[in-house]
Enzyme design. Structure first.
Site, PDB file in Angstrom:
ATOM      1  N   THR A 188       0.842  -1.197   0.000  1.00  0.00           N
ATOM      2  CA  THR A 188       0.000   0.000   0.000  1.00  0.00           C
ATOM      3  C   THR A 188       0.878   1.249   0.000  1.00  0.00           C
ATOM      4  OG1 THR A 188      -1.650  -1.181   1.287  1.00  0.00           O
ATOM      5  CG2 THR A 188      -1.855   1.205   1.205  1.00  0.00           C
ATOM      6  N   GLY A 189       1.924   1.233   0.817  1.00  0.00           N
ATOM      7  CA  GLY A 189       2.843   2.367   0.849  1.00  0.00           C
ATOM      8  C   GLY A 189       3.445   2.600  -0.516  1.00  0.00           C
ATOM      9  N   TRP A 205       2.395   1.675  -3.373  1.00  0.00           N
ATOM     10  CA  TRP A 205       1.400   2.069  -4.376  1.00  0.00           C
ATOM     11  C   TRP A 205       1.311   3.598  -4.458  1.00  0.00           C
ATOM     12  CZ3 TRP A 205      -3.109   4.915  -4.606  1.00  0.00           C
ATOM     13  CH2 TRP A 205      -3.872   4.754  -5.772  1.00  0.00           C
ATOM     14  N   HIS A 206       1.483   4.257  -3.301  1.00  0.00           N
ATOM     15  CA  HIS A 206       1.344   5.716  -3.261  1.00  0.00           C
ATOM     16  C   HIS A 206       2.527   6.448  -3.870  1.00  0.00           C
ATOM     17  CE1 HIS A 206      -1.904   4.700  -0.488  1.00  0.00           C
ATOM     18  NE2 HIS A 206      -2.401   5.856  -0.827  1.00  0.00           N
ATOM     19  N   GLY A 207       3.637   5.763  -4.026  1.00  0.00           N
ATOM     20  CA  GLY A 207       4.763   6.421  -4.651  1.00  0.00           C
ATOM     21  C   GLY A 207       6.014   5.597  -4.477  1.00  0.00           C
TER      22      GLY A 207
END
Lengths: 442, 371
Positions: A290-291, A293-295
Site C-alpha cells: 500500500t505504501g 502504491w502511493h509512490g
C-alpha cells in the site's frame, strides 16, 4: 453506442493530458481483454491450469507496466547505492492514472478467473470500463464486477442527472475552493528554512486537510459525473477524520483502494486465518505494498509501516480499545494519521526526519513565532470551514433544514448556494492565472 | 413537483455552463490587458509537434484562462470571497481597515546574500562616480507605504523592515557619500497623504518632502509648501494595487505641485528623439496608467534644461519610477538635469558622467524595487 461514445470521449480526455501514453492505456485494455477471454475459455474447457497461467500472465503484464513506469528509477537508485554502480536513471514521466487503471484491469482478470464475472465480449465495452473518464485520473478504483451490470444496461434519468450535477459541483468546490486554498499555506510552510514547532504542525494539518479535500473532491466529481451518465460508482470516503481508530480510518479513507488490497492481496495471502504470526506477516506485506502504491520512494514504505504498527496494536487490543473514552480514541487516531502525513508529504527521507524532529520538539526550534500568528490570522476561518467540512455535521444540518423548512424555500436556498459555489469556483480558477505584470511601470 | 424542481436545477446549471461557453467563444480576443499590464496569451496554433509534447494543450488552457470572458469581474468575485474568508491580503496586497491597499513585501523575498551583493555593487559604483564628478553623490532610498505606515498593515505580518534595509545601506557606503534619510521626513509627515491608496508609488506630496530632505542634506536653500501651487489633475486614478485585487475602492487623486513662479523647461527624451516643454503628459491621465503623467513614464535617458539664475550647473539622476514625480522640483536648483533609468540605459554611466561633466549625482529608488 453509448459505450462507444463514452470510450472515444474518455480517450480524447486522456489524450488531452497524455498525448503519448494513451497508447499504453490502449495496450492494457487490449491485453486484459484478450486475457479475460482466454481465462474464461480455458475454464469452460475445464483447463484450470491453463486458465491460471493466463491469469498469472495478465497480472505479470500489469505489474510490469506499472513497475516499469513507476518503480524502475527507484529500483535503479537502490541498486546503484548498494553496489556502487552507476546505472543511469530512466527519468520516465509517470503516465497519469496508471496506478488506478492497472488495478482496475487486474481486478477484471482475477474476477473472471474466480468466476465471479463473465468475460466481456465486446472490446468497446471493456475499453469503456478501463478508460471511463470520470474516475480515470484519481479513482475511485472501480472493480469490474461492481460495474459490469451497468455496462450492459443503465438508465440516466432526471434524478440521476440532477444528483450527479450537485455531486460534481460539491467535488469541484472542495477541490478548488478548499483543497487548493489550504494548499497555499502548506506550500508556504514547506519552504520555510527554520519553521517553528507550531508552523510544522500547522503545515502538516494543512497538508492533511488538503489531501482529504482534494482527493475526496476528485472522488465526488467522479461519482457525480458517473451519475450523470447513469453509473453508480461506489463511495470512496466516509468522513475518515471522524474515525475513532486507525482500523476504522482505513475503512473510511480511500475505501476503493483498501478494499482492493483486502480482496486481492490480504485474503489470498490467507488473511487472518492461519494464526497470529501469519496475520501479522500479511498485514506487513499489504501495508508495504500500500505504501509503495502511493509512490516509489522510501518515505511511502515508512508511511505504510507506520500504519502497520498501529494496526497491529489495535488487532492485539481487540475490543479492549473501547475502554478508552471516545474522545481520546478520536484524538489518538487523528494524531497517528496526521503524523503519518508528515511522512507522506515529503519524499526525501532525511527531510521527513527533520520535520518529525521539529514537530516533536527534538531540535530546539522555537515553539512559535510572530509569522505563525499572521498565518493564523489569515487562515483561521478556512481551517474552521475545513474542520467542520470533514465531519458529517454539515450533512446533518442540511437534512435537518430539509425537513424543517418549506420545500420550495429550501430548494431556493439550495440552488442559490450551488450557483454561488459554481461562480466562485470559476472565479478562483480564472484567478489562479491572474498575475498582473506590473514591473514595467516601476 | 420534485421532477420540475430538478429540471429547473439542471437547466440553471447548464445555462450557466453553456452560456459562459458561448459568450466566451463569441467575444473577440484581447491582445493587451490594461489592468494587468501584460500581453495576453493568444489562441495557440495546433501542430503535430505541439500536440504530442503537450504544449498545445497547456497553452490552450492558459489561453482560455487569460482570455476568459469578463475576466476582471471574476477576479473581483475572488477577492471579495477572500475578504469574506477573513484573509488579510490577496495577490500580494494588504487590505487596510479604511478600504485602501498597501503593497505586501514578504520578508523571505529579500535574501540577505543577494542584498549584500547588490549593496556592494552600489558602493563600488558610487565610489567610482564620486571620483569623476566635481560635486557630491547622494543616495535616496524611499520606503514604500508598508515601511512608513507600519501600524496600518495587518498585525504580525511577515513584512520586511524597509527602514532596516535603508540603515544597512547607510552602514555600507563610505562617508563621502550622502545618504538622504528620506524615511525620517516621511515619518514626520505620516499623517498626510504621502502614498497613494491604490498604487505602490508615493504621491507628489510625498515626493515634495523627499525634495525638502534633499535640499537639507545638500545645504541648499530651504523651501516651504506655501511657495508652491497645488493643482488637482486627476480624481480617478486606480493604480497597480487596485489592479491586483480589482475590488471597488475610492479612487486616488493626482496633484501637481509647482512653484508659484513657473520656470521654462525643455525636456529631451533622447532615445525617442522627442522634445517637450512640460514635465507632465496630460494624455496619460486618460489611460489606466495615470502615474505616467509624470515625465511620460520611464525612459532610458532624459535631458532637462532650465533657464534662470543662481542655480548649480548639473545633476545626474539614476533612478526608477519613484523619481518621476520628484524630478520637476529640482528644476529650481539645477540648470541641467540628466535622468538615467539603469534598467533601460545600457551604456556606461560613469562614461556618461565624465562626458557631460556632471556636478552632482543622485540615486533615487524605492527600497522594494531596488532589491
Amino acid at each position: 453506442m453509448k459505450n462507444f461514445i463514452l470510450f472515444i470521449g474518455s480517450l480524447i480526455f486522456y489524450a488531452w493530458g497524455e498525448p503519448i501514453y494513451v497508447t499504453l492505456m490502449l495496450f492494457s485494455t487490449v491485453s486484459d481483454f484478450l486475457h479475460g477471454k482466454k481465462i474464461e475459455h480455458n475454464l469452460l474447457l475445464g483447463k484450470k491450469r491453463n486458465a491460471r497461467i493466463w491469469l498469472i500472465s495478465s497480472i505479470t503484464i500489469n505489474i510490469l507496466v506499472l513497475g516499469f513506469f513507476k518503480y524502475s528509477d527507484f529500483l535503479i537508485t537502490i541498486i546503484n547505492n548498494s553496489t556502487n554502480s552507476t546505472i543511469p536513471l530512466l527519468n520516465l514521466a509517470l503516465p497519469i492514472g496508471i496506478s488506478f487503471y492497472t488495478f482496475q484491469t487486474m481486478s477484471y482478470t482475477i474476477d473472471v478467473y474466480k468466476k465471479e464475472v463473465k468475460a466481456q465480449n465486446k472490446i468497446i465495452d471493456f475499453g469503456m470500463f478501463v478508460t471511463m473518464f470520470p474516475q480515470l485520473i484519481a479513482g475511485p478504483i472501480v472493480k469490474y464486477k461492481t460495474i459490469a451490470p451497468q455496462i450492459e444496461e443503465r438508465n440516466s434519468n432526471i434524478d440521476h442527472i440532477c444528483d450527479g450535477m450537485k455531486r460534481f459541483l460539491i467535488g469541484l468546490s472542495k477541490k478548488v475552493l478548499l483543497a487548493n486554498q489550504i494548499g497555499l499555506l502548506w506550500e508556504e510552510i514547506q519552504v520555510l528554512s527554520n519553521p517553528s514547532v507550531l508552523s510544522s504542525w500547522m503545515g502538516v494539518i494543512a497538508f492533511g486537510l488538503q489531501l482529504y479535500f482534494d482527493f475526496s473532491g476528485y472522488s465526488d466529481m467522479a461519482i457525480g459525473l458517473g451519475h450523470i451518465f447513469g453509473f453508480t460508482i461506489p463511495e470512496n470516503f466516509n468522513y475518515p477524520y471522524m474515525a475513532k481508530s486507525v482500523t476504522e480510518f482505513w475503512r473510511k479513507w480511500h475505501i476503493s483502494l483498501s478494499s482492493w488490497f483486502k480482496e486481492y492481496l490480504y485474503i489470498p495471502l490467507g488473511g487472518n486465518k492461519g494464526g497470529a504470526i501469519k496475520q501479522y506477516r500479511n498485514i506487513v506485506i499489504v501495508w508495504l505494498i500500500t505504501g509503495l502504491w502511493h509512490g516509489a520512494s522510501w518515505n511511502f514504505i515508512l508511511w505504510g509501516m507506520w500504519f502497520a504498527i498501529f494496526l497491529f496494536i489495535e488487532k492485539w487490543l481487540g475490543e479492549r480499545i473501547e475502554i478508552i473514552p471516545r474522545f481520546l480514541r478520536h484524538l489518538y487516531t487523528l494524531f497517528v494519521v496526521f503524523t503519518s502525513w508528515a511522512i507522506f508529504s515529503i519524499t526525501e527521507l532525511s527531510q521527513v526526519i527533520e520535520v518529525l524532529k521539529n514537530m516533536f520538539l527534538c531540535n530546539g526550534a522555537l515553539l512559535y513565532n510572530t509569522e505563525d500568528f499572521y498565518r493564523i490570522s489569515n487562515y483561521w476561518f478556512l481551517f474552521l470551514l475545513l474542520i467542520i467540512g470533514s465531519t458529517n455535521y454539515p450533512k446533518k444540518l442540511v437534512v435537518f433544514f430539509e425537513k424543517k423548512i418549506p420545500s420550495i424555500v429550501y430548494c431556493g436556498i439550495e440552488y442559490v448556494i450551488f450557483i454561488a459555489m459554481l461562480l466562485i469556483t470559476i472565479a478562483y480558477i480564472i484567478g489562479s492565472s491572474y498575475n498582473p505584470f506590473l514591473y514595467f511601470i516601476f | 413537483m420534485r421532477k420540475q424542481k430538478q429540471l429547473i436545477f439542471i437547466i440553471l446549471i447548464s445555462t450557466i455552463f453553456v452560456g459562459i461557453m458561448i459568450f466566451d467563444f463569441l467575444k473577440t480576443d484581447q491582445y493587451f490587458s490594461e489592468t494587468e499590464n501584460k500581453i495576453l496569451e493568444q489562441r495557440p496554433e495546433i501542430t503535430l509537434d505541439t500536440l504530442f509534447d503537450g504544449s498545445f494543450t497547456r497553452s490552450y488552457e492558459t489561453y482560455i484562462a487569460e482570455q476568459f470572458i469578463k475576466r476582471e469581474e471574476w477576479i473581483t468575485l475572488k477577492t471579495i470571497t477572500e475578504k469574506l474568508l477573513q484573509k488579510k491580503e490577496s495577490n500580494g496586497v494588504y487590505f487596510i481597515a479604511d478600504g485602501s491597499f498597501i503593497e505586501k513585501n514578504k520578508k523571505d523575498d529579500f535574501d540577505e546574500k543577494k542584498m549584500e551583493l547588490k549593496i556592494n555593487a552600489l558602493v563600488k559604483e558610487t565610489k567610482e562616480l564620486s571620483e569623476i564628478i566635481s560635486g557630491k553623490v547622494s543616495l535616496m532610498f524611499v520606503p514604500g507605504a508598508a515601511g512608513i505606515w507600519k501600524e496600518k498593515i495587518p498585525l504580525f505580518s511577515d513584512e520586511v523592515d524597509q527602514i532596516e534595509i535603508i540603515e544597512k545601506i547607510e552602514a555600507y557606503i563610505s562617508d563621502s557619500i550622502h545618504m538622504i534619510r528620506v524615511d525620517k521626513i516621511l515619518e514626520q509627515h505620516k499623517e498626510e497623504e504621502i502614498y497613494y491608496k491604490t498604487d505602490h508609488h508615493w504621491t507628489t506630496l510625498g515626493a515634495f518632502y523627499g525634495y525638502q530632505s534633499y535640499l537639507e542634506t545638500q545645504g541648499l536653500n530651504k523651501v516651504s509648501l506655501e511657495e508652491y501651487q497645488i493643482t488637482l489633475v486627476s480624481t480617478d486614478f486606480l493604480g497597480t494595487l487596485h489592479s491586483k485585487v480589482n475590488i471597488p475602492v475610492t479612487a486616488d487623486e493626482i496633484v501637481k505641485i509647482e512653484p508659484n513662479e513657473k520656470e521654462n523647461v525643455s525636456i529631451e527624451y533622447v532615445y525617442e528623439n522627442r522634445l517637450s516643454d512640460s514635465f507632465y503628459e496630460e494624455s496619460h491621465l486618460a489611460t489606466k496608467d495615470q502615474y505616467s503623467y509624470f515625465l511620460d513614464g520611464n525612459h532610458p535617458l532624459i535631458k532637462i534644461t532650465t533657464v534662470g539664475e543662481g542655480k548649480k550647473d548639473s545633476i545626474l539622476i539614476i533612478k526608477n519610477s519613484y523619481a518621476n514625480c520628484l524630478i520637476p522640483f529640482l528644476s529650481k536648483n539645477y540648470k541641467n538635469i540628466h535622468v538615467i533609468d539603469p534598467r533601460y540605459y545600457r551604456s556606461n554611466i560613469s562614461e556618461y558622467a565624465k562626458m557631460e561633466q556632471i556636478e552632482d549625482v543622485l540615486y533615487l529608488f524605492d527600497v522594494i524595487n531596488y532589491f
